[in-house]
Design a protein around this motif. Structure first.
Motif, PDB file in Angstrom:
ATOM      1  N   LYS A  41      -0.197   9.907  -0.831  1.00 38.89           N
ATOM      2  CA  LYS A  41      -0.070  10.353   0.560  1.00 38.89           C
ATOM      3  C   LYS A  41      -1.362  10.220   1.364  1.00 38.89           C
ATOM      4  O   LYS A  41      -1.445  10.728   2.475  1.00 38.89           O
ATOM      5  N   ARG A  42      -2.368   9.546   0.809  1.00 37.62           N
ATOM      6  CA  ARG A  42      -3.615   9.344   1.561  1.00 37.62           C
ATOM      7  C   ARG A  42      -3.872   7.844   1.653  1.00 37.62           C
ATOM      8  O   ARG A  42      -4.134   7.188   0.643  1.00 37.62           O
ATOM      9  N   MET A  43      -3.758   7.319   2.875  1.00 39.30           N
ATOM     10  CA  MET A  43      -3.784   5.868   3.072  1.00 39.30           C
ATOM     11  C   MET A  43      -4.680   5.468   4.237  1.00 39.30           C
ATOM     12  O   MET A  43      -4.675   6.119   5.284  1.00 39.30           O
ATOM     13  N   PHE A  44      -5.419   4.399   4.034  1.00 35.92           N
ATOM     14  CA  PHE A  44      -6.175   3.759   5.108  1.00 35.92           C
ATOM     15  C   PHE A  44      -5.607   2.355   5.324  1.00 35.92           C
ATOM     16  O   PHE A  44      -5.325   1.641   4.360  1.00 35.92           O
ATOM     17  N   VAL A  45      -5.445   1.961   6.583  1.00 36.56           N
ATOM     18  CA  VAL A  45      -5.022   0.606   6.926  1.00 36.56           C
ATOM     19  C   VAL A  45      -6.211  -0.077   7.597  1.00 36.56           C
ATOM     20  O   VAL A  45      -6.695   0.380   8.632  1.00 36.56           O
ATOM     21  N   LEU A  46      -6.686  -1.162   6.990  1.00 32.03           N
ATOM     22  CA  LEU A  46      -7.874  -1.862   7.494  1.00 32.03           C
ATOM     23  C   LEU A  46      -7.442  -3.071   8.317  1.00 32.03           C
ATOM     24  O   LEU A  46      -6.699  -3.930   7.837  1.00 32.03           O
ATOM     25  N   THR A  47      -7.910  -3.135   9.550  1.00 35.36           N
ATOM     26  CA  THR A  47      -7.522  -4.247  10.421  1.00 35.36           C
ATOM     27  C   THR A  47      -8.641  -4.535  11.406  1.00 35.36           C
ATOM     28  O   THR A  47      -9.544  -3.714  11.606  1.00 35.36           O
ATOM     29  N   GLN A  48      -8.566  -5.707  12.047  1.00 33.59           N
ATOM     30  CA  GLN A  48      -9.587  -6.031  13.045  1.00 33.59           C
ATOM     31  C   GLN A  48      -9.054  -6.861  14.207  1.00 33.59           C
ATOM     32  O   GLN A  48      -9.701  -6.966  15.235  1.00 33.59           O
ATOM     33  N   MET A  79      -1.819  16.831 -10.031  1.00 28.59           N
ATOM     34  CA  MET A  79      -1.068  15.580 -10.123  1.00 28.59           C
ATOM     35  C   MET A  79      -2.006  14.381 -10.102  1.00 28.59           C
ATOM     36  O   MET A  79      -3.021  14.383  -9.394  1.00 28.59           O
ATOM     37  N   ILE A  80      -1.662  13.342 -10.872  1.00 31.16           N
ATOM     38  CA  ILE A  80      -2.507  12.149 -10.956  1.00 31.16           C
ATOM     39  C   ILE A  80      -2.699  11.514  -9.591  1.00 31.16           C
ATOM     40  O   ILE A  80      -3.810  11.126  -9.210  1.00 31.16           O
ATOM     41  N   ASN A  81      -1.620  11.421  -8.810  1.00 25.49           N
ATOM     42  CA  ASN A  81      -1.695  10.678  -7.552  1.00 25.49           C
ATOM     43  C   ASN A  81      -2.490  11.394  -6.477  1.00 25.49           C
ATOM     44  O   ASN A  81      -2.779  10.823  -5.428  1.00 25.49           O
ATOM     45  N   ASP A  82      -2.854  12.671  -6.729  1.00 30.06           N
ATOM     46  CA  ASP A  82      -3.769  13.359  -5.824  1.00 30.06           C
ATOM     47  C   ASP A  82      -5.178  12.808  -5.967  1.00 30.06           C
ATOM     48  O   ASP A  82      -6.055  13.102  -5.153  1.00 30.06           O
ATOM     49  N   LYS A  83      -5.406  12.029  -7.027  1.00 31.56           N
ATOM     50  CA  LYS A  83      -6.720  11.450  -7.277  1.00 31.56           C
ATOM     51  C   LYS A  83      -6.811  10.008  -6.782  1.00 31.56           C
ATOM     52  O   LYS A  83      -7.771   9.307  -7.088  1.00 31.56           O
ATOM     53  N   VAL A  84      -5.785   9.568  -6.029  1.00 30.80           N
ATOM     54  CA  VAL A  84      -5.700   8.166  -5.609  1.00 30.80           C
ATOM     55  C   VAL A  84      -5.826   8.047  -4.088  1.00 30.80           C
ATOM     56  O   VAL A  84      -5.179   8.795  -3.336  1.00 30.80           O
ATOM     57  N   LEU A  85      -6.642   7.104  -3.640  1.00 32.36           N
ATOM     58  CA  LEU A  85      -6.674   6.682  -2.240  1.00 32.36           C
ATOM     59  C   LEU A  85      -6.082   5.281  -2.160  1.00 32.36           C
ATOM     60  O   LEU A  85      -6.395   4.426  -2.997  1.00 32.36           O
ATOM     61  N   ALA A  86      -5.236   5.042  -1.171  1.00 33.58           N
ATOM     62  CA  ALA A  86      -4.664   3.708  -0.985  1.00 33.58           C
ATOM     63  C   ALA A  86      -5.324   3.029   0.211  1.00 33.58           C
ATOM     64  O   ALA A  86      -5.545   3.654   1.251  1.00 33.58           O
ATOM     65  N   ILE A  87      -5.642   1.754   0.030  1.00 29.76           N
ATOM     66  CA  ILE A  87      -6.196   0.939   1.113  1.00 29.76           C
ATOM     67  C   ILE A  87      -5.251  -0.226   1.349  1.00 29.76           C
ATOM     68  O   ILE A  87      -4.970  -1.006   0.438  1.00 29.76           O
ATOM     69  N   ILE A  88      -4.746  -0.332   2.560  1.00 30.84           N
ATOM     70  CA  ILE A  88      -3.831  -1.420   2.929  1.00 30.84           C
ATOM     71  C   ILE A  88      -4.604  -2.411   3.791  1.00 30.84           C
ATOM     72  O   ILE A  88      -5.101  -2.064   4.865  1.00 30.84           O
ATOM     73  N   LEU A  89      -4.729  -3.633   3.296  1.00 29.16           N
ATOM     74  CA  LEU A  89      -5.512  -4.657   3.987  1.00 29.16           C
ATOM     75  C   LEU A  89      -4.660  -5.340   5.046  1.00 29.16           C
ATOM     76  O   LEU A  89      -3.619  -5.923   4.748  1.00 29.16           O
TER      77      LEU A  89
END
Length: 420
Positions: free
Chosen positions: A53-60, A1-11
């Motif tokens: 289904k693979r997501m990183f949330v970046l915060t500080q 699947m295409i979306n298996d090749k995607v990483l999401a980054i939430i700022l």
């Protein structure tokens, strides 16, 4: 699947000063919205609905409550590669300081990203309200063999001066970009939009702050430490060197940048047919599953009101308001045009009957209008809060006033008979 090749980054954004005092003790993505959700639930739910289904949330800033919410909410199968991880700013031998901007946040987090296999990175904001199928954008990106894709939305002349505005050719490839153009420049920045958008006077394409980058290009761009922001530097510098696609979106979208837009977005949910649709099964918004009892309402006239679970309400009238989880509202009180976030816990009957303990919620015979009540507020009896443009901006220990909206701070105690 295409979306298996995607990483999401939430700022997760910076300090969130424009949403102060709601961000006094929490990061922007952790701010409660719609009575039972957090802002971060919006992009995460959009990802899940788009089969990403693979997501990183970046915060500080103030990330403890965000960490807790994500840990308690997003559990995937042990046999799945799915995850939602929070990456807070951290000191490493290469990076000694805080995130300096959106691109710098991604740059400092690249060593975590590169541990995973992916071909595309989807970069999202943690403070926007919308429902979008990212899968369609990813397919358009791949079909057009783009190196970068930017989600764009048509806006009118008034709003155009607040956004990054771009122009695209007949193949939707970006040809030029300007950040927050002056009104005098706008005639040069008209774009080809649908007839429906033209009829609404929305002739300018604004960047939504949603990007797709090919992995190899992102790695290359992140090698330059002098570029710290996507909207101000990376995008303007890249559009002439790398094939950049404008992916036009015409659904509901709002940037939760300040108290006024946050308030309007929440009160907008009380409309008969709200623009942000919480009732669409295919665009479901996910959040923490709480085992709360049903809401109990006694003798209250309700009109255009959204009420979350676990509330105990004896008010006289509630109109055009959002009432959050575990809210308590006393006898003969009137609530108008107000977002009440609710409570994190229930007090015992002994606490409620103890005159020395402040009761969480709104007391009896109160009048509350044009206000935001943060979590765990204790509003006494006979309190009158009448927000509006007649009030000047100010801030005290227990409340702040911004653009006529009264914000009662988290855990604030407002005494009996208080008038504002």
């Amino acid at each position: 699947m295409i979306n298996d090749k995607v990483l999401a980054i939430i700022l997760g954004g910076g300090q969130g000063s424009r949403l102060h005092p709601l961000t006094e003790e929490r990061s922007k993505p952790a701010v409660p919205i719609a009575g039972k959700y957090r802002l971060v639930d919006i992009p995460i739910s959009n990802c899940i609905n788009s089969n990403i289904k693979r997501m990183f949330v970046l915060t500080q800033f103030n990330s403890a409550s965000l960490n807790r919410h994500i840990k308690d909410t997003y559990h995937f199968s042990f046999f799945s590669s799915a995850f939602v991880d929070v990456l807070a700013a951290e000191q490493t031998p290469e990076n000694k300081g805080w995130f300096q901007g959106t691109a710098d946040a991604v740059r400092q987090s690249m060593h975590h990203l590169l541990r995973h296999e992916f071909e595309y990175v989807l970069i999202l904001s943690g403070d926007q309200l919308y429902q979008m199928d990212y899968d369609l954008m990813i397919k358009a990106h791949i079909k057009n063999k783009a190196k970068i894709s930017i989600a764009t939305i048509p806006v009118n002349a008034k709003d155009a001066t607040s956004f990054g505005i771009l122009k695209a050719d007949d193949k939707n490839l970006v040809t030029s970009f300007v950040e927050k153009p002056d009104t005098s420049l706008l005639p040069e920045w008209n774009s080809d939009v649908s007839n429906e958008m033209k009829a609404q006077g929305r002739n300018y394409l604004a960047s939504m702050g949603i990007y797709i980058f090919n992995k190899d290009l992102l790695i290359d761009l992140m090698s330059n430490p002098d570029t710290i922001d996507f909207g101000k530097e990376i995008i303007p510098q890249s559009i002439h060197e790398h094939k950049t696609l404008s992916y036009q979106y015409e659904g509901y979208w709002t940037d939760i940048g300040n108290i006024d837009s946050f308030f309007e977005a929440n009160i907008g949910l009380t409309a008969d047919i709200p623009e942000f649709d919480l009732y669409n099964k295919s665009k479901r918004i996910y959040t923490r599953a709480r085992m709360l009892p049903t809401t109990k309402v006694s003798g209250t006239t309700l009109n255009k009101t959204v009420i979350a679970e676990g509330c105990i309400i004896s008010a006289a009238k509630i109109e055009q308001s959002v009432i959050g989880i575990r809210s308590r509202i006393g006898d003969e009180s009137t609530i108008i045009n107000t977002y009440m976030m609710g409570s994190d816990y229930y007090q015992t009957l002994d606490d409620v009957n103890n005159s020395k303990i402040n009761i969480i919620g709104i007391g009896a015979r109160c009048f509350i209008k044009n206000a935001i009540l943060d979590k765990n507020c204790c509003i006494g009896n006979d309190v009158r809060i009448n927000g509006g443009n007649h009030l000047e901006d100010t801030e005290t220990k227990t409340y702040a006033i911004k653009d006529g909206i009264v914000v009662i701070k988290k855990g604030a105690v407002i005494p009996n008979g208080f008038v504002l």
